[in-house]
Write an enzyme that holds these catalytic residues in place. Structure first.
Site, mmCIF file in Angstrom:
data_model
loop_
_atom_site.group_PDB
_atom_site.id
_atom_site.type_symbol
_atom_site.label_atom_id
_atom_site.label_comp_id
_atom_site.label_asym_id
_atom_site.label_seq_id
_atom_site.Cartn_x
_atom_site.Cartn_y
_atom_site.Cartn_z
ATOM 1 N N GLN A 48 -35.060 -9.793 -0.937
ATOM 2 C CA GLN A 48 -36.020 -10.747 -0.367
ATOM 3 C C GLN A 48 -36.638 -11.659 -1.422
ATOM 4 O OE1 GLN A 48 -38.116 -7.432 1.949
ATOM 5 N NE2 GLN A 48 -38.386 -9.232 3.258
ATOM 6 N N CYS A 91 -41.320 -8.677 9.093
ATOM 7 C CA CYS A 91 -40.576 -8.790 7.846
ATOM 8 C C CYS A 91 -41.003 -10.070 7.153
ATOM 9 C CB CYS A 91 -39.084 -8.824 8.159
ATOM 10 S SG CYS A 91 -38.047 -8.964 6.694
ATOM 11 N N LEU A 92 -41.272 -9.984 5.848
ATOM 12 C CA LEU A 92 -41.746 -11.167 5.119
ATOM 13 C C LEU A 92 -40.691 -12.284 5.105
ATOM 14 C CD1 LEU A 92 -43.642 -9.463 2.160
ATOM 15 C CD2 LEU A 92 -44.642 -10.728 4.076
ATOM 16 N N HIS A 133 -36.219 0.336 7.015
ATOM 17 C CA HIS A 133 -36.158 -1.129 7.072
ATOM 18 C C HIS A 133 -35.761 -1.696 5.704
ATOM 19 C CE1 HIS A 133 -37.882 -5.159 8.439
ATOM 20 N NE2 HIS A 133 -37.834 -5.311 7.126
ATOM 21 N N GLU A 134 -36.392 -1.162 4.645
ATOM 22 C CA GLU A 134 -36.122 -1.684 3.295
ATOM 23 C C GLU A 134 -34.745 -1.270 2.789
ATOM 24 O OE1 GLU A 134 -38.016 -3.956 2.375
ATOM 25 O OE2 GLU A 134 -39.693 -3.533 3.707
ATOM 26 N N HIS A 137 -32.249 -3.581 4.078
ATOM 27 C CA HIS A 137 -32.198 -4.842 3.324
ATOM 28 C C HIS A 137 -31.191 -4.747 2.180
ATOM 29 C CE1 HIS A 137 -35.089 -7.697 4.853
ATOM 30 N NE2 HIS A 137 -36.090 -6.820 4.850
#
Ligand code: ZN
Length: 193
Positions: A48, A91-92, A133-134, A137
């Site tokens: 990210q 989510c950013l 979630h991470e 990614h």
């Protein structure tokens, strides 16, 4: 360091494990926490911030004062999953989009900490959700890939908006083309192998 937003290609990059924890990595970790707090997020993966490293940071309080809540996961591996639960995720890289995602309720995960020690975590609830979630990614998987057909339909317009913004930023020269991005990631990976 800046957060990249959907549909930036680095978000689809599957990162390889880092072979060592060094001072450069610790500096990146500090910067990632700062960027995460600025965005009021509870988790941030290296993809990210446009980096091909297999690591993420979380602080479920989203509060820089809550230092005890800061956790760093380097080369995380989910070794066990159980149960199933639905919860809302943001989510950013998807500003202002929140959507229900179904995931295992509990996980056991191993990861290295910034001191280079391997740690095993048994997590549930929001903690388990955040690390899943991470970790997704780091495999180039996004929460939108895990939506029910109904939830997917509900975010369709918002995603199209982000896609238009991305194209406009790219036309404005703010985002390099795909080949340049992929070249840069490959070089960074080689440097760190
Ligand atoms: Zn995310």
């Amino acid at each position: 360091m800046q957060i990249v937003k959907y549909p930036h290609p680095t978000l689809r990059h599957k990162s390889k494990p880092r072979s060592r924890v060094d001072s450069e990595l610790r500096q990146i970790i500090r910067q990632m926490f700062e960027v995460m707090y600025e965005g009021k997020g509870i988790g941030l993966a290296a993809n990210q911030v446009d980096l091909p490293y297999r690591m993420f940071v979380i602080n479920l309080q989203a509060d820089p004062e809550a230092v005890d809540e800061e956790h760093v996961f380097i080369n995380p591996v989910i070794v066990k999953r159980s149960g199933s639960a639905e919860g809302e995720e943001g989510c950013l890289s998807f500003p202002n989009i929140y959507t229900p995602v179904r995931r295992p309720e509990k996980v056991v995960l191993t990861a290295y900490n910034p001191a280079g020690q391997e740690v095993t975590y048994e997590l549930e609830g929001l903690h388990a959700r955040a690390v899943q979630h991470e970790t997704d990614h780091l495999d180039g998987v996004l929460a939108i890939d895990r939506l029910s057909p109904t939830a997917r339909l509900a975010v369709k317009e918002s995603l199209a908006g982000l896609e238009r913004e991305f194209e406009s930023d790219r036309r404005g020269g703010l985002i390099p083309d795909d080949n340049q991005i992929l070249d840069r990631l490959a070089k960074l990976e080689k440097l760190r192998a």
